[in-house]
Scaffold this motif. Structure first.
Motif, mmCIF file in Angstrom:
data_model
loop_
_atom_site.group_PDB
_atom_site.id
_atom_site.type_symbol
_atom_site.label_atom_id
_atom_site.label_comp_id
_atom_site.label_asym_id
_atom_site.label_seq_id
_atom_site.Cartn_x
_atom_site.Cartn_y
_atom_site.Cartn_z
ATOM 1 N N THR A 71 0.818 -0.931 0.029
ATOM 2 C CA THR A 71 0.047 -0.127 0.104
ATOM 3 C C THR A 71 0.710 1.225 -0.089
ATOM 4 O O THR A 71 0.313 2.287 -0.178
ATOM 5 C CB THR A 71 -0.998 0.289 1.465
ATOM 6 N N GLU A 73 1.870 2.803 2.424
ATOM 7 C CA GLU A 73 1.420 3.422 3.605
ATOM 8 C C GLU A 73 2.298 3.512 4.859
ATOM 9 O O GLU A 73 2.954 2.383 5.067
ATOM 10 C CB GLU A 73 0.190 3.199 4.133
ATOM 11 N N TYR A 75 2.689 4.444 9.060
ATOM 12 C CA TYR A 75 1.644 4.896 10.296
ATOM 13 C C TYR A 75 2.606 5.817 11.098
ATOM 14 O O TYR A 75 3.688 5.542 11.576
ATOM 15 C CB TYR A 75 1.323 3.969 11.323
ATOM 16 N N THR A 111 -3.931 9.612 4.171
ATOM 17 C CA THR A 111 -4.925 8.856 3.984
ATOM 18 C C THR A 111 -6.061 8.769 5.030
ATOM 19 O O THR A 111 -7.201 8.545 4.850
ATOM 20 C CB THR A 111 -4.526 7.361 3.644
ATOM 21 N N ILE A 115 -2.094 8.186 9.414
ATOM 22 C CA ILE A 115 -1.561 7.031 8.208
ATOM 23 C C ILE A 115 -1.385 8.031 6.920
ATOM 24 O O ILE A 115 -2.095 8.998 6.677
ATOM 25 C CB ILE A 115 -2.528 6.080 7.894
ATOM 26 N N TYR A 116 -0.067 7.882 6.515
ATOM 27 C CA TYR A 116 0.234 8.576 5.261
ATOM 28 C C TYR A 116 0.803 7.554 4.276
ATOM 29 O O TYR A 116 1.031 6.343 4.635
ATOM 30 C CB TYR A 116 1.397 9.425 5.444
ATOM 31 N N MET A 117 0.550 7.900 2.813
ATOM 32 C CA MET A 117 1.213 7.136 1.813
ATOM 33 C C MET A 117 2.140 8.075 1.285
ATOM 34 O O MET A 117 2.259 9.236 1.064
ATOM 35 C CB MET A 117 0.313 6.886 0.640
#
Length: 122
Positions: A71, A73, A75, A111, A115-117
């Motif tokens: 993903t 992603e 945290y 996101t 949580i980041y992508m």
């Protein structure tokens, strides 16, 4: 037009003794017309990274290495931000400012809360 595969990072799996069990490379495909266009595209991405502040480079590196394989992603909760700060020799405020800088430059995309992508398009 051809497709070039660029390695964007890797993730290493180690056991409790520090022995490397597995390493997975992360790649992205880029469509380019010719070699010169590919070099230009690569320099563009490199230039974006070199324009970052040192804290933002440190946070981007940490996020890229620790992002989820499927993903992209990561945290970034308080304990994680503290770990980044400790490892990079930064304050918590510097880490928060670096995350904001990366979001403004579209290198990180939020996101959900915490949580980041890592954005592979930048």
């Amino acid at each position: 037009m051809s497709i070039k595969k660029i390695k964007t990072g890797s993730q290493v799996l180690v056991n409790e003794h520090g022995e490397v069990l597995d390493e997975v490379g992360f790649f992205t495909n880029v469509k380019v017309k010719d070699k010169n266009e590919f070099c230009f595209l690569y320099k563009k991405h490199l230039a974006c990274i070199l324009e970052l502040t040192r804290p933002a480079m440190s946070v981007l590196w940490w996020c890229s290495v620790n992002a989820s394989l499927h993903t992209n992603e990561v945290y970034l909760l308080k304990a994680t931000k503290q770990r980044i700060a400790d490892q990079a020799g930064l304050s918590m405020g510097a880490v928060a400012n670096a995350i904001t800088e990366l979001i403004k430059r579209d290198m990180l995309v939020r996101t959900a809360t915490g949580i980041y992508m890592v954005n592979p398009e930048t």
